[in-house]
Each structure stands twice: as structure tokens, then as C-alpha cells.
Motif scaffolding. Structure first.
Motif, PDB file in Angstrom:
ATOM      1  N   GLY A  15       0.807  -1.214   0.000  1.00 26.88           N
ATOM      2  CA  GLY A  15       0.000   0.000   0.000  1.00 26.88           C
ATOM      3  C   GLY A  15       0.840   1.263   0.000  1.00 26.88           C
ATOM      4  N   GLU A  16       2.165   1.061   0.067  1.00 26.08           N
ATOM      5  CA  GLU A  16       3.114   2.172   0.073  1.00 26.08           C
ATOM      6  C   GLU A  16       2.746   3.219   1.112  1.00 26.08           C
ATOM      7  OE1 GLU A  16       3.972   3.652  -3.834  1.00 26.08           O
ATOM      8  OE2 GLU A  16       3.943   1.645  -4.697  1.00 26.08           O
ATOM      9  N   LYS A  17       2.366   2.736   2.266  1.00 24.92           N
ATOM     10  CA  LYS A  17       2.020   3.642   3.355  1.00 24.92           C
ATOM     11  C   LYS A  17       3.269   3.956   4.163  1.00 24.92           C
ATOM     12  CE  LYS A  17      -2.635   1.801   3.851  1.00 24.92           C
ATOM     13  NZ  LYS A  17      -3.165   2.488   2.769  1.00 24.92           N
ATOM     14  N   HIS A  18       3.317   5.138   4.676  1.00 30.12           N
ATOM     15  CA  HIS A  18       4.424   5.535   5.530  1.00 30.12           C
ATOM     16  C   HIS A  18       4.108   5.140   6.961  1.00 30.12           C
ATOM     17  CE1 HIS A  18       6.212   7.715   2.219  1.00 30.12           C
ATOM     18  NE2 HIS A  18       5.028   8.241   1.993  1.00 30.12           N
ATOM     19  N   PHE A  19       5.150   4.759   7.692  1.00 30.56           N
ATOM     20  CA  PHE A  19       4.962   4.350   9.078  1.00 30.56           C
ATOM     21  C   PHE A  19       4.581   5.555   9.925  1.00 30.56           C
ATOM     22  CE2 PHE A  19       6.506   3.572  13.383  1.00 30.56           C
ATOM     23  CZ  PHE A  19       5.823   2.408  13.661  1.00 30.56           C
TER      24      PHE A  19
END
Length: 61
Positions: free
Chosen positions: A30-34
Motif C-alpha cells: 500500500g506504500e504507506k508511511h509508518f
């Protein structure tokens, strides 16, 4: 989520592993940032995964 509350330990264990996998896929693909607040979800899942790996390692010995 329903399977996490199941009385059958096999179904419950499969649901836990599936949850870990789904979260991992969401984070990875999902290419989400932490975000710091994600620790509430990730820390318990990490603990569960470590326990599963330990049990599996013992079985393989």
C-alpha cells in the motif's frame, strides 16, 4: 474478525496469521508511511509472529 473470536483454536490461529499477513501486505504494497500510532497494531502482531516462529522452529528440531 469473526474467526478471531472462534472457539476452535485452529480457526483462531489461522485468523491471527491471516491478520498479520493482511497488515503486512497493506504496509508493504500500500506504500504507506509508518506512523507512530500504528505501533498499537504492529507491536502485538510482531509479538504474535515471534511466538509462531518460535513454535515452528521448535517443531522443526
Amino acid at each position: 474478525m469473526e474467526n478471531l473470536e472462534n472457539d476452535d483454536p485452529i480457526i483462531k490461529a489461522q485468523a491471527a496469521i491471516s491478520t498479520i499477513y493482511n497488515v503486512r501486505c497493506n504496509m508493504q504494497h500500500g506504500e504507506k508511511h509508518f506512523e507512530q500510532h500504528q505501533r498499537m497494531l504492529l507491536e502485538p502482531l510482531t509479538n504474535i509472529l515471534e511466538t509462531v516462529v518460535e513454535f515452528q522452529s521448535e517443531k522443526l528440531k
